[in-house]
Design a protein around this motif. Structure first.
Motif, PDB file in Angstrom:
ATOM      1  N   ASN A  92      39.217  49.432  45.868  1.00 36.12           N
ATOM      2  CA  ASN A  92      38.456  48.238  46.216  1.00 36.12           C
ATOM      3  C   ASN A  92      38.602  48.037  47.715  1.00 36.12           C
ATOM      4  OD1 ASN A  92      38.230  48.095  43.458  1.00 36.12           O
ATOM      5  ND2 ASN A  92      39.385  46.197  43.227  1.00 36.12           N
TER       6      ASN A  92
ATOM      7  N   THR B  86      32.294  43.523  37.476  1.00 35.82           N
ATOM      8  CA  THR B  86      32.644  42.120  37.200  1.00 35.82           C
ATOM      9  C   THR B  86      34.064  42.104  36.635  1.00 35.82           C
ATOM     10  OG1 THR B  86      31.925  42.210  34.882  1.00 35.82           O
ATOM     11  CG2 THR B  86      30.266  41.520  36.506  1.00 35.82           C
ATOM     12  N   SER B  87      34.576  40.907  36.316  1.00 34.80           N
ATOM     13  CA  SER B  87      35.828  40.845  35.548  1.00 34.80           C
ATOM     14  C   SER B  87      35.729  39.739  34.514  1.00 34.80           C
ATOM     15  CB  SER B  87      37.035  40.612  36.455  1.00 34.80           C
ATOM     16  OG  SER B  87      37.290  39.233  36.621  1.00 34.80           O
TER      17      SER B  87
ATOM     18  N   GLU C 284      35.108  48.504  43.947  1.00 33.94           N
ATOM     19  CA  GLU C 284      34.594  47.216  44.409  1.00 33.94           C
ATOM     20  C   GLU C 284      34.322  47.310  45.898  1.00 33.94           C
ATOM     21  OE1 GLU C 284      37.012  43.726  43.686  1.00 33.94           O
ATOM     22  OE2 GLU C 284      37.358  44.287  41.593  1.00 33.94           O
TER      23      GLU C 284
ATOM     24  N   TRP D 293      30.623  44.867  44.233  1.00 37.75           N
ATOM     25  CA  TRP D 293      31.205  43.617  43.743  1.00 37.75           C
ATOM     26  C   TRP D 293      30.397  42.486  44.322  1.00 37.75           C
ATOM     27  CZ3 TRP D 293      34.614  42.363  40.058  1.00 37.75           C
ATOM     28  CH2 TRP D 293      34.895  40.982  39.941  1.00 37.75           C
ATOM     29  N   SER D 294      29.730  41.696  43.514  1.00 35.04           N
ATOM     30  CA  SER D 294      29.782  41.769  42.070  1.00 35.04           C
ATOM     31  C   SER D 294      28.362  41.845  41.518  1.00 35.04           C
ATOM     32  CB  SER D 294      30.502  40.525  41.542  1.00 35.04           C
ATOM     33  OG  SER D 294      30.500  40.479  40.137  1.00 35.04           O
TER      34      SER D 294
ATOM     35  N   GLU E  39      35.101  32.605  41.683  1.00 36.53           N
ATOM     36  CA  GLU E  39      35.842  33.343  42.695  1.00 36.53           C
ATOM     37  C   GLU E  39      37.270  32.788  42.816  1.00 36.53           C
ATOM     38  OE1 GLU E  39      35.593  36.160  44.140  1.00 36.53           O
ATOM     39  OE2 GLU E  39      37.158  35.875  45.617  1.00 36.53           O
TER      40      GLU E  39
END
Ligand code: PNW
Length: 471
Positions: free
Chosen positions: A298, A22-23, A373, A420-421, A427
């Motif tokens: 990613n 996640t971020s 990711e 991800w995710s 988003e």
């Protein structure tokens, strides 16, 4: 006995890392809590026309308040590792000075909760939420920002380095530089191609300075750089299309890989940039190319490109009014390669991941690789009984995991995979309309429901692998 609990056909190494990512800005919410300062995304989302439906992440999925339940859910899925990012403005509200204790405390509690559940925390230091004060002072095009990042990295590493072993610096410098400062699709929304090249260089320099600072604090920390890589195909064998593919591969992949792993920018890319190539100072590349413990990759898709003008300006078409992210190669057209696409319109191609992994193994100095990711947006089907069906996402992840297995068989030192995710989230310019989660989030109630893909992933982790395409 359920036949599917039997040994999988494709067995992964026992120490393979099974994770989800996640971020901070995409999940935390609570943007004014705990002494957090303002980030460029807080500013950006308030400007008209930047995000679909004018959405923002003031609340997001309220992870800041729900982290305990979220970690419990991760444990129930059997995740081995969780990759999250630290919000810089929680630690330094204005981007400089001493650490805000309340900000650090949130991440200490999160890390403790993860460790108590046997989940390995993987920290990303920067996932695009620059303190606004630093943008006001010039942002990533300013060289000072790299030094500020190293200070910030040292504060976080000093506080968490005893409990967190795996770190990465900047998530996807390509996106932060070119979507932020060239196309303007992401914060801070500037459309200044020449400045975007400085931003790209300073994001890499920030990485190198942070690695130095963290290494000076401890020797047992594992640090990686994180890049988003795409497989690139020319539409035809024409000279113009081959040149287009070389240019896009240069800006997307080699610019970052060569700097990080070979200590030099690719000569052809610098030549294409002409007068815009003056961003590096003597000695910078030695700082950027610090030895790394791993490279985080990613991967989402393959681009097909043409040298004939008139096509789309980028493969990941922006939802909002924006320019081209391809500095100096704006004439390149992005065309459909004829593969099925996700809800983002991104073509699905796990062979591109194989191409990238084997290429890294072949063309770059050996470094352990991690997929940090990989995943897809699809429209979920929520059934009357509350279960959530996302067979396409399950198939996407299964296909890419089979590719990972094949790459390992081919000798690629791939050591982990993060989907991800973990949960549906904000988003970016697309707002809440695109769902990437293994876990469904009802944005009205914040109720989390693991989707079919999450249950399948949990089973895959438990089995330590999966079956062939017939599964
Ligand atoms: C990555 N593009 O973003 C990010 O690391 C995530 O935060 C994000 O949610 C995820 O992929 C899905 O988008 C990207 O336009 C955003 O090429 C845009 C692009 C690539 C990656």
């Amino acid at each position: 006995q359920d036949a599917r609990i039997q040994a999988p056909e494709l067995v992964f190494p026992t120490d393979f890392v099974w994770g989800a990512a996640t971020s901070a800005y995409q999940i935390e919410g609570a943007v004014t809590s705990g002494g957090r300062g303002v980030s460029i995304w807080d500013t950006f989302v308030r400007q008209p026309g930047r995000v679909v439906n004018g959405e923002n992440a003031d609340v997001a999925i309220d992870h800041y308040h729900r982290y305990r339940d979220d970690v419990e859910m991760m444990a129930s899925l059997g995740l081995g590792a969780y990759r999250f990012s630290v919000s810089w403005p929680r630690i330094q509200p204005d981007g400089t000075g001493p650490a805000n204790a309340e900000g650090l405390d949130f991440y200490k509690r999160l890390v403790d909760e993860l460790l108590a559940r046997g989940i390995d925390p993987w920290v990303t230091l920067y996932h695009w939420d620059l303190p606004q004060a630093l943008e006001d002072a010039g942002g990533w095009p300013s060289r000072e920002t790299s030094a500020r990042f190293a200070d910030y990295a040292a504060l976080v590493h000093d506080a968490l380095g005893d409990r967190v072993r795996n770190w990465s610096t900047v998530n996807e410098p390509w996106c932060a530089a070119f979507l932020g400062y060239a196309s303007g699709e992401h914060a801070p929304g500037r459309r200044e191609p020449a400045q975007a090249m400085y931003a790209a260089h300073h994001l890499l320099l920030a990485h190198g300075l942070a690695v130095e600072a963290m290494r000076a604090q401890r020797s047992d920390t594992r640090i990686g750089g994180c890049v988003n890589l795409y497989a690139i195909s020319p539409q035809t064998g024409s000279e113009a299309d081959l040149d287009a593919a070389r240019r896009i591969d240069g800006l997307q992949n080699r610019f970052f890989l060569d700097a990080l792993l070979k200590g030099a920018y690719p000569a052809d890319v610098l030549e294409d940039l002409g007068e815009m190539a003056g961003f590096a100072r003597e000695g910078d590349l030695a700082v950027i190319a610090q030895p790394l413990d791993m490279l985080l990759i990613n991967y989402y898709s393959r681009f097909t490109v043409s040298g004939k003008p008139g096509g789309a300006a980028s493969a990941a078409a922006a939802p909002t009014d924006s320019g081209s992210p391809w500095v100096g190669s704006e004439h390149v057209s992005f065309v459909q390669g004829g593969r099925p696409v996700t809800a983002m319109g991104w073509e699905i191609d796990d062979s591109g991941l194989y191409e990238i992994l084997t290429r890294l193994h072949r063309e770059y100095p050996a470094v352990p690789l991690v997929i940090s990711e990989n995943g897809a947006a699809f429209d979920d089907v929520v059934a009357a009984d509350g279960t959530v069906h996302d067979g396409e996402r399950r198939d996407y992840i299964a296909a890419h995991l089979r590719t990972c297995h094949a790459a390992i068989q081919a000798g690629v030192p791939l050591t982990g995979y993060f989907a991800w995710s973990l949960m549906d989230n904000f988003e970016w310019a697309w707002g809440y309309g695109k769902r990437f989660g293994l876990v469904h989030v009802d944005y009205g109630t914040q109720v989390r429901v693991p989707k079919e893909s999450a249950l399948w992933y949990a089973e895959t982790i438990r089995r330590g692998g999966l079956n062939g395409p017939a599964e």
